[in-house]
Structures are given as structure tokens and as C-alpha cells.
Design an enzyme around this catalytic site. Structure first.
Site, PDB file in Angstrom:
ATOM      1  N   SER A  93       0.851  -1.185   0.000  1.00 30.45           N
ATOM      2  CA  SER A  93       0.000   0.000   0.000  1.00 30.45           C
ATOM      3  C   SER A  93       0.882   1.229   0.000  1.00 30.45           C
ATOM      4  O   SER A  93       1.994   1.222   0.554  1.00 30.45           O
ATOM      5  CB  SER A  93      -0.926   0.001   1.218  1.00 30.45           C
ATOM      6  OG  SER A  93      -0.176   0.005   2.418  1.00 30.45           O
ATOM      7  N   HIS A  97       1.922  12.209  -0.362  1.00 33.47           N
ATOM      8  CA  HIS A  97       1.423  13.541  -0.027  1.00 33.47           C
ATOM      9  C   HIS A  97       2.462  14.573  -0.467  1.00 33.47           C
ATOM     10  O   HIS A  97       3.494  14.745   0.179  1.00 33.47           O
ATOM     11  CB  HIS A  97       1.183  13.665   1.481  1.00 33.47           C
ATOM     12  CG  HIS A  97       0.029  12.874   1.988  1.00 33.47           C
ATOM     13  ND1 HIS A  97      -1.278  13.154   1.642  1.00 33.47           N
ATOM     14  CD2 HIS A  97      -0.029  11.800   2.837  1.00 33.47           C
ATOM     15  CE1 HIS A  97      -2.091  12.298   2.249  1.00 33.47           C
ATOM     16  NE2 HIS A  97      -1.366  11.469   2.970  1.00 33.47           N
ATOM     17  N   HIS A 107      -3.118   7.552  -3.814  1.00 34.94           N
ATOM     18  CA  HIS A 107      -3.143   6.352  -2.967  1.00 34.94           C
ATOM     19  C   HIS A 107      -3.279   5.149  -3.886  1.00 34.94           C
ATOM     20  O   HIS A 107      -3.946   5.202  -4.928  1.00 34.94           O
ATOM     21  CB  HIS A 107      -4.339   6.407  -2.004  1.00 34.94           C
ATOM     22  CG  HIS A 107      -4.820   5.058  -1.574  1.00 34.94           C
ATOM     23  ND1 HIS A 107      -5.831   4.378  -2.240  1.00 34.94           N
ATOM     24  CD2 HIS A 107      -4.422   4.245  -0.570  1.00 34.94           C
ATOM     25  CE1 HIS A 107      -6.035   3.218  -1.645  1.00 34.94           C
ATOM     26  NE2 HIS A 107      -5.203   3.110  -0.632  1.00 34.94           N
ATOM     27  N   ASN A 109      -3.052   0.514  -3.713  1.00 33.68           N
ATOM     28  CA  ASN A 109      -2.669  -0.726  -3.047  1.00 33.68           C
ATOM     29  C   ASN A 109      -2.952  -1.906  -3.958  1.00 33.68           C
ATOM     30  O   ASN A 109      -3.817  -1.845  -4.830  1.00 33.68           O
ATOM     31  CB  ASN A 109      -3.331  -0.877  -1.672  1.00 33.68           C
ATOM     32  CG  ASN A 109      -4.813  -1.151  -1.766  1.00 33.68           C
ATOM     33  OD1 ASN A 109      -5.238  -2.261  -2.092  1.00 33.68           O
ATOM     34  ND2 ASN A 109      -5.621  -0.132  -1.492  1.00 33.68           N
ATOM     35  N   ARG A 111      -3.193  -6.234  -3.353  1.00 30.77           N
ATOM     36  CA  ARG A 111      -3.247  -7.168  -2.230  1.00 30.77           C
ATOM     37  C   ARG A 111      -3.765  -8.533  -2.677  1.00 30.77           C
ATOM     38  O   ARG A 111      -4.464  -8.672  -3.682  1.00 30.77           O
ATOM     39  CB  ARG A 111      -4.122  -6.605  -1.118  1.00 30.77           C
ATOM     40  CG  ARG A 111      -5.533  -6.280  -1.544  1.00 30.77           C
ATOM     41  CD  ARG A 111      -6.322  -5.582  -0.444  1.00 30.77           C
ATOM     42  NE  ARG A 111      -7.680  -5.286  -0.860  1.00 30.77           N
ATOM     43  CZ  ARG A 111      -8.026  -4.156  -1.486  1.00 30.77           C
ATOM     44  NH1 ARG A 111      -7.127  -3.242  -1.748  1.00 30.77           N
ATOM     45  NH2 ARG A 111      -9.279  -3.964  -1.844  1.00 30.77           N
ATOM     46  N   HIS A 146      -7.019   8.646 -15.955  1.00 31.04           N
ATOM     47  CA  HIS A 146      -8.030   7.639 -16.274  1.00 31.04           C
ATOM     48  C   HIS A 146      -7.659   6.837 -17.518  1.00 31.04           C
ATOM     49  O   HIS A 146      -8.030   5.661 -17.618  1.00 31.04           O
ATOM     50  CB  HIS A 146      -9.399   8.304 -16.416  1.00 31.04           C
ATOM     51  CG  HIS A 146     -10.011   8.667 -15.100  1.00 31.04           C
ATOM     52  ND1 HIS A 146     -10.634   7.739 -14.291  1.00 31.04           N
ATOM     53  CD2 HIS A 146     -10.055   9.839 -14.426  1.00 31.04           C
ATOM     54  CE1 HIS A 146     -11.060   8.330 -13.188  1.00 31.04           C
ATOM     55  NE2 HIS A 146     -10.716   9.604 -13.241  1.00 31.04           N
ATOM     56  N   HIS A 176     -21.080  11.211   4.575  1.00 27.33           N
ATOM     57  CA  HIS A 176     -21.511  12.286   5.468  1.00 27.33           C
ATOM     58  C   HIS A 176     -21.272  13.667   4.866  1.00 27.33           C
ATOM     59  O   HIS A 176     -21.890  14.644   5.295  1.00 27.33           O
ATOM     60  CB  HIS A 176     -20.799  12.171   6.818  1.00 27.33           C
ATOM     61  CG  HIS A 176     -19.313  12.285   6.752  1.00 27.33           C
ATOM     62  ND1 HIS A 176     -18.525  11.338   6.141  1.00 27.33           N
ATOM     63  CD2 HIS A 176     -18.463  13.243   7.204  1.00 27.33           C
ATOM     64  CE1 HIS A 176     -17.255  11.694   6.232  1.00 27.33           C
ATOM     65  NE2 HIS A 176     -17.185  12.851   6.858  1.00 27.33           N
ATOM     66  N   GLY A 259      -5.209  -6.715  14.588  1.00 27.50           N
ATOM     67  CA  GLY A 259      -4.035  -6.563  15.439  1.00 27.50           C
ATOM     68  C   GLY A 259      -2.792  -6.171  14.680  1.00 27.50           C
ATOM     69  O   GLY A 259      -1.676  -6.490  15.088  1.00 27.50           O
ATOM     70  N   ARG A 261       0.003  -3.525  12.827  1.00 25.35           N
ATOM     71  CA  ARG A 261       0.885  -2.515  13.406  1.00 25.35           C
ATOM     72  C   ARG A 261       0.308  -1.123  13.141  1.00 25.35           C
ATOM     73  O   ARG A 261       0.225  -0.676  11.997  1.00 25.35           O
ATOM     74  CB  ARG A 261       2.283  -2.634  12.809  1.00 25.35           C
ATOM     75  CG  ARG A 261       3.305  -1.708  13.434  1.00 25.35           C
ATOM     76  CD  ARG A 261       4.700  -2.080  12.960  1.00 25.35           C
ATOM     77  NE  ARG A 261       5.707  -1.271  13.606  1.00 25.35           N
ATOM     78  CZ  ARG A 261       6.202  -0.151  13.082  1.00 25.35           C
ATOM     79  NH1 ARG A 261       5.749   0.288  11.924  1.00 25.35           N
ATOM     80  NH2 ARG A 261       7.151   0.525  13.722  1.00 25.35           N
TER      81      ARG A 261
END
Length: 304
Positions: A93, A97, A107, A109, A111, A146, A176, A259, A261
Site C-alpha cells: 500500500s 502527499h 493512494h 494498493n 493485495r 483515467h 456524510h 491486530g 501494526r
């Protein structure tokens, strides 16, 4: 079916190294700091952070490979058949900035997930994508971004670009705020394609199109002079980025619930950000254009 997890790991670690070298050359000043870590339940990773560069105020690129015996709620809620399976997840990932507000944040990633149970075939899939978050909009940048996204996935299926673009537009949306985080790109998950080799090939293509999608835009905008007011607007818009990552992002939730890091999971957050109560841009300004013209989902390759 041969599901070759080792081949995926080899590609991810190689991509991690190559991409970081490309970013150091693009920045021209700063270098990555390596932070290797292990996870008590299983696995670990290597997080690389670059700060205070000529181009990047903060850049993070992280490889991880973690495993466990029980899935966190964020992963098993929509796939109840995975309950009771051992699992492994690996990926790279990255979040970039930039300092100059005319250079967009990006951004990405890639996976791979696998869950195993004795006597049954493994459940596996690929996911990932890349998206762009400009602070000041430029049509040629949107078209280039794009087009690169389309080039990445079209060889693997004529329908994939439209599908993954729409998925990205819908995913990176702040409900929101009733507002997109950026101009989108690609997003996909739970992808098996036409078997492992096809799905793995798609993931590799997505990874290999991130840099050629972003670097030309950064090079075009990095030396544009900017004012303190434009820097302030960048910091204000970064607040939207933080809101999305902490409230909606599935990767962040999976990492925290499993869990993972915390430092590596939250590396995506910008070094400086601000919130202004009820900020309203000047009508007709470039700041107003961002939310009125650029952020609404649209077909940049076939404008109306």
C-alpha cells in the site's frame, strides 16, 4: 487449481523495491527510511517512509504479509463461509502527499488474500487499485490518469475498466459530506478473474501502471508557484482524506481489527492537516471548481 502464494510475495517485494527507487529519483532530494516489523500472531512487513523532500512532504510505501487463525469482523462479515479458516493476507500500500498544492495526493494498493481449511480448496482473491486526490483540478491530468487506468485493465477484460472505475467512484465517497474524496481511478476486491494466472496478471498490471499514471502529473505541477492561501486550502482538503481513512476505509479497519501494526496502518495520514468550520470557497474560484467541476463522478475519457 495452483494458487501460488510465493509468486505473489516475490512480485510484491520486487515492486516495493522498484517503486521506492522510482519515487526517490522523482523527488530528487529525500530518501526512504526502512522500518521492519513483526506481528506476534504471524507475519510482518517493511514500511518505508520518506519526508521533507523536494516533491513529497510525506510518502509511505509499505509491504506486509500477515496471517492468523481467525478473521476479524471487517473481513468475515460479508463472507461468513470463511469462519474457522486460517488465513494470510499480503500486499503493498502507498500514499504520496506532495508539498505543492498543485500536485495531487495519490493512494494505491495491491493485495492478495487466502484462507485455507483442511480437506477443502483454498478461498482466495486479489484486490486493489489506485486513485487520485487533487487540490486544484486540471482536465489534462484527469484524462491522463483515467487513460492509464484503462490501459492497466483493458487487456484482461473489455468490461473491467468501467466496472472498476464505477466501483472506485462509489467506494471513495464520503457519505456524510455527500462528496467524492478525489477523481477516482480503479478499485476492485474479491477478484478471481478467469483463474489464478489471469487474476494475478491483472494485479501486476495495475501495480505497474501506478508510477506512469502519477509521475507525469507530478512533474507538470511540482514547480508551479503557490500562495499561503493555496497551501491552506490544501491542508483543509486533506481533512477529507483523513475523514475517509478513519471512518470508511476497509484496509484501515482490517488492519486495526486484526491486530496489525498501528504505525504502518496509519502511515497514510498526511503530516499536516486542518479543519475550518463551514468553509465556503469563493464562487467561480479554482477552489470552488474542485468540488463543483472535478469531484463529481464523470467519464473523463468520453466527456459529455
Amino acid at each position: 487449481m495452483n494458487v501460488n502464494s510465493n509468486a505473489v510475495k516475490e512480485f510484491l517485494t520486487s515492486f516495493h523495491d522498484t517503486f521506492c527507487a522510482q519515487l526517490e529519483a522523482l523527488d530528487g532530494k529525500a530518501r526512504f527510511i526502512d522500518d521492519a516489523w513483526t506481528r506476534e500472531e504471524g507475519g510482518g512487513g517493511l514500511t518505508r517512509i520518506m519526508t521533507n523532500g523536494a516533491l513529497f512532504e510525506k510518502a509511505g510505501v509499505a509491504f506486509s504479509k500477515v496471517s492468523g487463525t481467525a478473521l476479524p469482523p471487517s473481513a468475515s462479515a460479508h463472507r461468513p463461509e470463511l469462519a474457522g479458516r486460517g488465513w494470510e493476507a499480503m500486499g503493498v500500500s502507498l500514499v504520496l502527499h506532495p508539498l505543492n498544492p498543485f500536485v495531487p495526493t495519490t493512494h494505491a494498493n495491491i493485495r492478495f488474500f487466502r484462507a485455507d481449511k483442511d480437506g477443502e480448496d483454498p478461498v482466495w482473491w486479489f484486490g486493489g487499485g489506485f486513485d487520485l486526490t487533487p487540490y486544484y483540478g486540471f482536465e489534462e491530468d484527469c484524462v491522463h490518469w483515467h487513460q492509464t487506468a484503462k490501459d492497466a485493465v483493458s487487456p484482461f477484460g473489455d468490461d473491467l475498466h468501467d466496472k472498476f472505475k464505477t466501483w472506485c467512484d462509489e467506494y471513495f465517497y464520503l457519505k456524510h459530506r455527500k462528496e467524492a474524496r478525489g477523481i477516482g481511478g480503479l478499485f476492485y476486491d474479491d477478484f478471481n478473474g478467469n483463474g489464478f494466472d489471469h487474476a494475478f496478471g491483472l494485479m501486476q498490471s495495475v501495480a505497474n501502471h501506478i508510477y506512469p499514471g502519477y509521475a507525469p502529473i507530478a512533474e507538470r505541477r511540482r514547480d508551479i508557484p503557490y500562495t499561503q492561501a493555496q497551501r491552506d486550502f490544501q491542508l483543509y482538503r486533506r481533512g477529507r482524506y483523513v475523514e475517509f481513512n478513519l471512518v470508511f476505509d476497509r484496509g484501515t479497519l482490517f488492519g486495526l481489527q486484526s491486530g496489525g501494526r498501528t504505525e504502518s496502518i496509519l502511515m497514510s495520514l498526511p503530516p499536516h492537516v486542518s479543519w475550518h468550520y463551514n468553509f465556503q470557497p469563493e464562487p467561480g474560484s479554482a477552489e470552488d471548481d474542485l468540488t463543483r467541476k472535478f469531484l463529481p463522478a464523470q467519464d473523463w475519457l468520453n466527456p459529455a
